[in-house]
Design an enzyme around this catalytic site. Structure first.
Site, PDB file in Angstrom:
ATOM      1  N   LYS A 266       0.822  -1.225   0.108  1.00 19.68           N
ATOM      2  CA  LYS A 266       0.036   0.034   0.028  1.00 19.68           C
ATOM      3  C   LYS A 266       0.883   1.190   0.211  1.00 19.68           C
ATOM      4  O   LYS A 266       0.559   2.045  -0.462  1.00 19.68           O
ATOM      5  CB  LYS A 266      -0.945  -0.189   0.953  1.00 19.68           C
ATOM      6  CG  LYS A 266      -1.839  -1.063   1.015  1.00 19.68           C
ATOM      7  CD  LYS A 266      -3.447  -0.689   1.780  1.00 19.68           C
ATOM      8  CE  LYS A 266      -4.368  -1.612   1.483  1.00 19.68           C
ATOM      9  NZ  LYS A 266      -4.022  -2.751   1.873  1.00 19.68           N
TER      10      LYS A 266
ATOM     11  N   GLU B 255      -9.937   6.759   4.063  1.00 17.40           N
ATOM     12  CA  GLU B 255     -10.978   5.795   4.838  1.00 17.40           C
ATOM     13  C   GLU B 255     -10.139   4.567   4.715  1.00 17.40           C
ATOM     14  O   GLU B 255      -9.207   4.244   3.942  1.00 17.40           O
ATOM     15  CB  GLU B 255     -12.270   5.606   3.920  1.00 17.40           C
ATOM     16  CG  GLU B 255     -12.222   4.656   2.913  1.00 17.40           C
ATOM     17  CD  GLU B 255     -11.361   4.939   1.755  1.00 17.40           C
ATOM     18  OE1 GLU B 255     -11.412   6.116   1.021  1.00 17.40           O
ATOM     19  OE2 GLU B 255     -10.593   4.268   1.111  1.00 17.40           O
TER      20      GLU B 255
ATOM     21  N   SER C 137       1.700  -9.716  -1.362  1.00 24.02           N
ATOM     22  CA  SER C 137       1.478  -8.248  -1.072  1.00 24.02           C
ATOM     23  C   SER C 137       1.697  -7.854   0.335  1.00 24.02           C
ATOM     24  O   SER C 137       1.841  -6.737   0.550  1.00 24.02           O
ATOM     25  CB  SER C 137      -0.065  -8.211  -1.459  1.00 24.02           C
ATOM     26  OG  SER C 137      -0.837  -8.980  -0.618  1.00 24.02           O
TER      27      SER C 137
HETATM   28  C1  LIG Z   1      -5.161  -3.953   1.556  1.00 26.51           C
HETATM   29  C2  LIG Z   1      -4.541  -5.048   1.113  1.00 26.51           C
HETATM   30  C3  LIG Z   1      -4.790  -5.979  -0.036  1.00 26.51           C
HETATM   31  C4  LIG Z   1      -5.946  -5.685  -0.684  1.00 26.51           C
HETATM   32  O1  LIG Z   1      -5.977  -4.522  -1.493  1.00 26.51           O
HETATM   33  P1  LIG Z   1      -5.719  -4.407  -2.838  1.00 26.51           P
HETATM   34  O2  LIG Z   1      -6.039  -3.151  -3.485  1.00 26.51           O
HETATM   35  O3  LIG Z   1      -6.553  -5.624  -3.634  1.00 26.51           O
HETATM   36  O4  LIG Z   1      -4.208  -4.871  -3.164  1.00 26.51           O
HETATM   37  C5  LIG Z   1      -4.100  -7.205  -0.446  1.00 26.51           C
HETATM   38  N1  LIG Z   1      -2.904  -7.642   0.611  1.00 26.51           N
HETATM   39  C6  LIG Z   1      -2.645  -6.890   1.489  1.00 26.51           C
HETATM   40  C7  LIG Z   1      -1.412  -7.158   2.256  1.00 26.51           C
HETATM   41  C8  LIG Z   1      -3.106  -5.538   1.789  1.00 26.51           C
HETATM   42  O5  LIG Z   1      -2.998  -4.938   2.933  1.00 26.51           O
END
Ligand SMILES: *Cc1c(COP(=O)(O)O)cnc(C)c1O
Length: 415
Positions: free
Chosen positions: A107, A129, A396
């Site tokens: 993020k 948000e 992610s």
């Molecule tokens: C917020 C988050 C997501 C989901 O958000 P996307 O906009 O779909 O990427 C995925 N993985 C992690 C680790 C997150 O914090």
């Protein structure tokens, strides 16, 4: 593939923010001038080498980029063993390690870009948000770094559910405003943030955390996250001398996925998979799979697939992973789904937790529950591919934040 195929999948959106029939900007009249100002400012920043160079410096020294592309050797071997009878089968699996970024997820790539844009535009107040709190934490972090006041809207239910992230945001100097309207969750927090923006047009910048919202947000957030895919291309070239054969990422709103996918969309040889959260199962109605279980409607300033009841009311999403708990999906994903360019799959809570445990023990990497959903599908996709197939999973985020949820889930299964 029913829809006519475009010459390129990378040219969208059009000047009014449409990806086919999706996207657009469904906002109050009072917000229109702001949206246009933002669009112009972003276009200018994007073309400004100095802005890009400054961002690259922060990405290197503050975020810690580039993130490695890691060959998951033991997972690869494990899945080759389970490819029953087909000794030649089993893809070579790589992880794109976004969990190693500062704040522990992807993020921050996007928030850095938006906060730098806010500074460039002379905006002195940042609003955001958050649902699970991860985008709120990333925003609070960069506001602290750049000395900007930060207000985070969060559903009152989520404030209760996500206490550690609320404490983190407050420690970083942000003000967390609990939202008590509606279902007191993410969609109500989004509405409240939009209301704040309408009321404070002159000095406020609205930092959106995924590839959603009114144009230009979906394209802008995608651009900031595309560093994931650009690095992956380069790193795979170095490691294997060619492009990967498949990409896979989890989908909340879709920003980590779009960041990985976008630089590869016109490489027809690359298979692309997005994985939604199926919660208790698609048939249960308790899930967060907007493509598999939703239909097109308007939310948060854009048209896309949404979870809705028969009256068109937005339904709450369910997933063990708070970060996938979004009742919609970015409009570009909706378009790519209809064109058949990206294949959307889903994984249940049970499957994600099993993948979470396997990855922790085989690779020494505790994944966030969000990418554990994508990993769950890697477990059955990889054994169906030949041995020279190169598969990239977007890792992610890291799973420290999810240990309590996983422990409680496993405990409840014993009963
Ligand atoms: C917020 C988050 C997501 C989901 O958000 P996307 O906009 O779909 O990427 C995925 N993985 C992690 C680790 C997150 O914090």
């Amino acid at each position: 593939m029913s829809a006519p195929q475009p010459n390129s999948f990378r040219t969208g959106p059009d000047e009014r923010g449409h990806f086919g029939i999706y996207g657009g900007r469904f906002v109050a009249e009072t917000l229109m001038p702001l949206i246009l100002e933002l669009e112009q400012a972003y276009a200018a920043a994007k073309a400004d080498a100095k802005f890009q160079a400054e961002m690259d410096g922060h990405l290197a020294n503050y975020v810690g980029r580039p993130s490695p592309l890691y060959f998951a050797e033991r997972l690869t071997e494990h899945l080759r063993k389970t490819a029953s009878g087909l000794s030649a089968a089993g893809a070579k699996i790589y992880f794109k390690r976004e969990e190693l970024n500062h704040t522990g997820a992807h993020k921050v790539n996007n928030v850095l870009g938006q906060i730098m844009l806010a500074l460039r535009m002379g905006k002195k107040r940042i609003i955001a948000e958050t649902g699970a709190g991860m985008h709120g934490v990333a925003t609070a972090t960069l506001c602290a770094k750049f000395g900007l006041p930060c207000i985070v809207y969060m559903g009152a239910v989520d404030v209760e559910r996500q206490k550690p992230n609320v404490l983190r945001m407050r420690m970083l100097g942000a003000e967390v405003r609990g939202v008590t309207s509606g279902s007191k969750t993410l969609k109500d927090a989004m509405n409240e943030a939009l209301r704040d923006w309408v009321g404070n047009v002159a000095d406020t910048f609205y930092c959106i955390g995924t590839v959603a919202g009114p144009h230009p947000y979906p394209a802008m957030v995608r651009d900031f996250q595309s560093i994931i895919g650009r690095e992956t291309r380069e790193q795979m070239q170095k490691a294997e001398g060619r492009l990967p054969d498949s990409l896979i990422a989890c989908i909340g709103g879709g920003s980590n996925a779009m960041g990985l996918f976008h630089p590869f969309l016109d490489e027809r040889s690359v298979e692309i998979y997005g994985v939604e959260a199926a919660g208790h199962g698609l048939a249960s109605g308790k899930h967060a799979a907007s493509i598999a279980g939703g239909r097109p409607g308007v939310l948060h300033g854009n048209r896309t697939y949404l979870l809705m009841d028969d009256d068109g009311q937005i339904e709450e999403a369910h997933s063990i992973s708070a970060g996938l708990d979004y009742p919609g999906i970015g409009p570009e994903h909706a378009w790519l789904n209809d064109l058949g360019r990206v294949k959307f799959l889903s994984a249940t809570d049970d499957e994600a937790v099993a993948a979470f445990q396997l990855c922790s023990k085989l690779e020494g990497i505790i994944p966030a529950l969000e990418p554990a959903h994508a990993l769950a599908r890697v477990l059955d996709l990889a054994p169906t591919k030949p041995k020279d197939h190169l598969m990239v999973l977007n890792m992610s985020g890291r799973g420290d934040k999810d240990l309590d949820s996983v422990a409680a889930f496993l405990e409840s299964k014993k009963k």
